[in-house]
Scaffold this active site. Structure first.
Site, PDB file in Angstrom:
ATOM      1  N   CYS A   1       0.773  -1.241   0.097  1.00 29.76           N
ATOM      2  CA  CYS A   1      -0.027   0.171   0.050  1.00 29.76           C
ATOM      3  C   CYS A   1       0.986   1.366  -0.163  1.00 29.76           C
ATOM      4  O   CYS A   1       1.521   1.475  -1.000  1.00 29.76           O
ATOM      5  CB  CYS A   1      -0.840  -0.003   1.243  1.00 29.76           C
ATOM      6  SG  CYS A   1      -2.495   0.898   0.889  1.00 29.76           S
TER       7      CYS A   1
ATOM      8  N   HIS B   1      -3.687  -5.122   0.304  1.00 32.12           N
ATOM      9  CA  HIS B   1      -3.480  -5.451   1.694  1.00 32.12           C
ATOM     10  C   HIS B   1      -3.689  -7.135   1.525  1.00 32.12           C
ATOM     11  O   HIS B   1      -4.554  -7.474   1.774  1.00 32.12           O
ATOM     12  CB  HIS B   1      -4.685  -4.970   2.645  1.00 32.12           C
ATOM     13  CG  HIS B   1      -4.510  -3.580   2.971  1.00 32.12           C
ATOM     14  ND1 HIS B   1      -4.485  -3.025   4.192  1.00 32.12           N
ATOM     15  CD2 HIS B   1      -4.149  -2.528   2.205  1.00 32.12           C
ATOM     16  CE1 HIS B   1      -4.429  -1.551   4.055  1.00 32.12           C
ATOM     17  NE2 HIS B   1      -4.226  -1.406   2.785  1.00 32.12           N
TER      18      HIS B   1
ATOM     19  N   GLU C   1      -2.829  -9.117   3.884  1.00 36.96           N
ATOM     20  CA  GLU C   1      -2.971  -9.809   5.240  1.00 36.96           C
ATOM     21  C   GLU C   1      -4.327 -10.284   5.508  1.00 36.96           C
ATOM     22  O   GLU C   1      -4.570 -11.074   6.583  1.00 36.96           O
ATOM     23  CB  GLU C   1      -2.620  -8.734   6.505  1.00 36.96           C
ATOM     24  CG  GLU C   1      -3.655  -7.776   6.659  1.00 36.96           C
ATOM     25  CD  GLU C   1      -4.028  -6.984   5.770  1.00 36.96           C
ATOM     26  OE1 GLU C   1      -5.247  -6.466   5.435  1.00 36.96           O
ATOM     27  OE2 GLU C   1      -3.037  -6.423   4.919  1.00 36.96           O
TER      28      GLU C   1
END
Length: 380
Positions: A264, A354, A356
């Protein structure tokens, strides 16, 4: 931002955009007034992770999903220690949350943390307006004695814009801390916190990485003081054009050819470090359903996004940079925005989204494994 945490009930509220468009509804969360950049998130779920994502600092988030708050709020899913959005806009909030992990309602959580919101507005119309006109400054006003619309509009137009905003140090940790490896420790990573989400170092820890999370103000000397096998640059809020310190630290990492991974904001930092420019998107990408192609494999993945800026790099060629050849590794299939970069002559890469998966799909989990492979290769 001024707030009251008393129960909202049917207290009137008004949302005022900087172009003069207004939406009337009811107070949701704290009562008072707040300001920020109006953006919309297309996620059907994951509102708790969205609210606590530091990348949303100084933004008023409009939820496109009509029903919000159905599963309440739990104590396991926050991505940081507090809610970061400056305001929250929903159409039809849940009256009674229902989930076995729920501890309180979303309305209660917003009130307790002083977050001013509004509900009962046509979020579809508001989202369409932002898609046509672009993200813009906004104010939410609630209470039984609201100012006139002219006064509210004037207050909105006095607020700073997101372009040119330097915000990462406002949300990053002030002190370094360590997230230990889960199981056998295999590597040490220095992670620059520009607005990091809690799940990100956890994903690395799952892979045997001891993560030293450092403040946004950390120097190259601080990074190498932990003797890292790799360096990570996190997500975060604000305009990457202001992040000169992070860019200088990354250039030092690149000059030493230490394995590097950015996500990001970290992707934008890598773009700048390589000599590319950045620019503000009209309304950005926010949500957990964005299609991205990994051009190195041809695979298409559904990904979680939260960014209003992007890297200006050529999609159709390999570029020469001060650190060797670089190419665009990932691209958004909706609008051809650069979603990833990689160096071809040393171990460094980044993505704009992202991986995760908090909240979001797990399609991009392989990126953490790719980072591990770079460190294994460097060690070998």
């Amino acid at each position: 931002m001024t707030t009251s945490t008393k129960g909202t009930g049917k207290i009137p509220a008004v949302l005022v955009l900087e172009d003069g468009r207004t939406f009337r509804g009811r107070a949701y969360g704290a009562v008072g007034e707040t300001f920020g950049e109006a953006v919309f998130s297309t996620g059907m779920t994951g509102y708790q992770e969205t609210l606590t994502d530091p990348s949303y600092h100084r933004q008023v988030v409009v939820m496109t999903a009509p029903h919000v708050g159905n599963t309440g709020v739990n104590d396991e899913d926050p991505e940081s220690a507090r809610i970061w959005v400056s305001g929250y806009v929903v159409r039809d909030p849940a009256r009674i949350p229902s989930n076995w992990r729920s501890r309180r309602s979303l309305d209660e959580e917003l009130r307790d943390q002083g977050v001013v919101g509004i509900c009962g507005v046509d979020t579809r119309a508001l989202t369409r307006h932002l898609r046509e006109r672009g993200a813009m400054r906004v104010g939410i006003f609630s209470g039984n004695a609201l100012p006139d619309e002219g006064t509210m509009l004037a207050e909105v137009r006095q607020q700073p814009e997101m372009q040119g905003a330097d915000l990462s140090a406002q949300v990053a940790t002030k002190e370094s801390y360590v997230v230990p490896a889960i199981g056998e420790k295999k590597f040490t990573v220095a992670a620059i916190d520009l607005g990091i989400k809690g799940m990100t170092p956890h994903r690395m820890a799952e892979r045997g990485i001891e993560v030293h999370v450092l403040p946004a103000t950390a120097t190259a000397e601080d990074v190498y003081a932990v003797d890292p096998d790799g360096v990570f640059f996190s997500n975060g809020p604000g305009d990457p054009a202001t992040a000169d310190h992070a860019v200088s630290v990354m250039r030092e990492v690149l000059s030493r050819k230490t394995p590097l991974f950015g996500i990001c904001f970290g992707n934008q930092i890598l773009g700048r470090a390589l000599g590319f420019g950045t620019y503000k998107l009209k309304y950005g990408h926010r949500g957990i359903n964005q299609p991205v192609q990994d051009r190195t494999t041809g695979k298409v993945e559904i990904t979680a996004h939260n960014h209003g800026f992007a890297v200006d790099a050529p999609l159709d060629k390999v570029s020469d940079t001060p650190f060797g050849r670089a190419e665009v590794s990932h691209v958004c299939l909706n609008d051809d925005v650069v979603e990833g970069l990689q160096l071809l002559d040393q171990p460094a890469f980044s993505v704009q989204y992202h991986p995760e998966a908090a909240a979001g799909p797990h399609d991009a989990a392989y990126l953490f494994d790719r980072f591990v492979s770079l460190m294994e290769g460097q060690r070998a």
